[in-house]
Design an enzyme around this catalytic site. Structure first.
Site, short mmCIF file in Angstrom:
data_model
loop_
_atom_site.label_atom_id
_atom_site.label_comp_id
_atom_site.label_asym_id
_atom_site.label_seq_id
_atom_site.Cartn_x
_atom_site.Cartn_y
_atom_site.Cartn_z
N ASP A 81 0.84 -1.19 0.00
CA ASP A 81 0.00 0.00 0.00
C ASP A 81 0.87 1.24 0.00
O ASP A 81 2.00 1.23 0.49
CB ASP A 81 -0.93 0.03 1.21
CG ASP A 81 -2.17 0.89 0.99
OD1 ASP A 81 -2.37 1.37 -0.15
OD2 ASP A 81 -2.93 1.09 1.94
N GLY A 82 0.33 2.29 -0.58
CA GLY A 82 0.95 3.60 -0.57
C GLY A 82 -0.04 4.60 -0.02
O GLY A 82 -1.25 4.39 -0.11
N GLU A 138 2.39 3.92 -4.22
CA GLU A 138 1.87 2.58 -4.54
C GLU A 138 2.90 1.78 -5.34
O GLU A 138 3.16 0.61 -5.05
CB GLU A 138 0.56 2.68 -5.33
CG GLU A 138 -0.60 3.31 -4.60
CD GLU A 138 -1.30 2.39 -3.61
OE1 GLU A 138 -0.91 1.21 -3.48
OE2 GLU A 138 -2.26 2.85 -2.96
N ASP A 194 -4.48 -2.64 -3.21
CA ASP A 194 -5.82 -2.02 -3.25
C ASP A 194 -5.86 -0.91 -4.30
O ASP A 194 -6.80 -0.14 -4.36
CB ASP A 194 -6.24 -1.50 -1.87
CG ASP A 194 -5.32 -0.43 -1.30
OD1 ASP A 194 -4.49 0.12 -2.05
OD2 ASP A 194 -5.45 -0.14 -0.10
N HIS A 215 -9.72 -0.66 2.92
CA HIS A 215 -10.50 -0.35 4.12
C HIS A 215 -11.75 -1.23 4.22
O HIS A 215 -12.82 -0.77 4.57
CB HIS A 215 -10.88 1.14 4.15
CG HIS A 215 -9.71 2.03 3.86
ND1 HIS A 215 -8.65 2.18 4.72
CD2 HIS A 215 -9.43 2.79 2.77
CE1 HIS A 215 -7.76 3.00 4.18
NE2 HIS A 215 -8.21 3.38 3.00
N ASP A 239 -1.67 -0.58 5.03
CA ASP A 239 -2.15 0.80 5.06
C ASP A 239 -1.67 1.52 6.32
O ASP A 239 -1.18 2.65 6.25
CB ASP A 239 -3.69 0.81 5.00
CG ASP A 239 -4.24 2.21 5.08
OD1 ASP A 239 -4.03 3.00 4.13
OD2 ASP A 239 -4.88 2.54 6.10
#
Length: 145
Positions: A11-12, A49, A71, A125, A135
């Site tokens: 994740d970024g 990302e 994501d 999320h 995240d």
């Protein structure tokens, strides 16, 4: 290629876009877990990302079979579909403009070619344990100035 089965979640994150950014990868192999993360100033979410995936793959010392979860549809679609046409078109989009983050896409293309990767999208999320962890690590990296 060996049969090492590895799972990576990436994740970024960015505070402002552009702004301070963070990236993270959670690497799972057998019963081991390795978390990596980092930050950058004046960056974008898409760059973070990409850097998360690149650095996650860089941690692997040998070719592996990987389930890679992101994501980011930018990552998933970029590496599984768009990149083929970018390369054919000399790293230009369908609008004839240079691909944004081209150097990072080239780096990802190079390192991903060393592995067998199943690119998987996961909704952000949405309660996925390791996506949530990636995240949180990326956001924490932003705060660790």
């Amino acid at each position: 290629m060996n049969n090492k089965g590895v799972t990576i979640y990436t994740d970024g994150a960015c505070s402002g876009n552009p702004g301070a950014g963070g990236w993270a990868a959670v690497i799972l192999f057998q019963d081991q877990r390795k978390d990596i993360s980092g930050r950058a100033e004046d960056t974008t979410n898409n760059k973070m990302e990409l850097i998360a995936v690149i650095n996650g793959l860089k941690t692997l010392k040998t070719s592996c079979n990987i389930n890679l979860y992101t994501d980011s549809l930018y990552i998933k679609n970029g590496i599984t579909a768009w990149i083929k046409k970018w390369k054919i078109n000399g790293w230009r989009t369908s609008n004839k403009k240079p691909v944004k983050n081209m150097e990072l896409w080239k780096a990802l293309d190079e390192i991903s070619s060393q592995h067998q990767i199943d690119w998987r999208w996961v909704r952000a999320h949405n309660g996925d344990k390791y996506n949530e962890l990636a995240d949180a690590l990326a956001r924490k990296a932003i705060d660790n100035a």
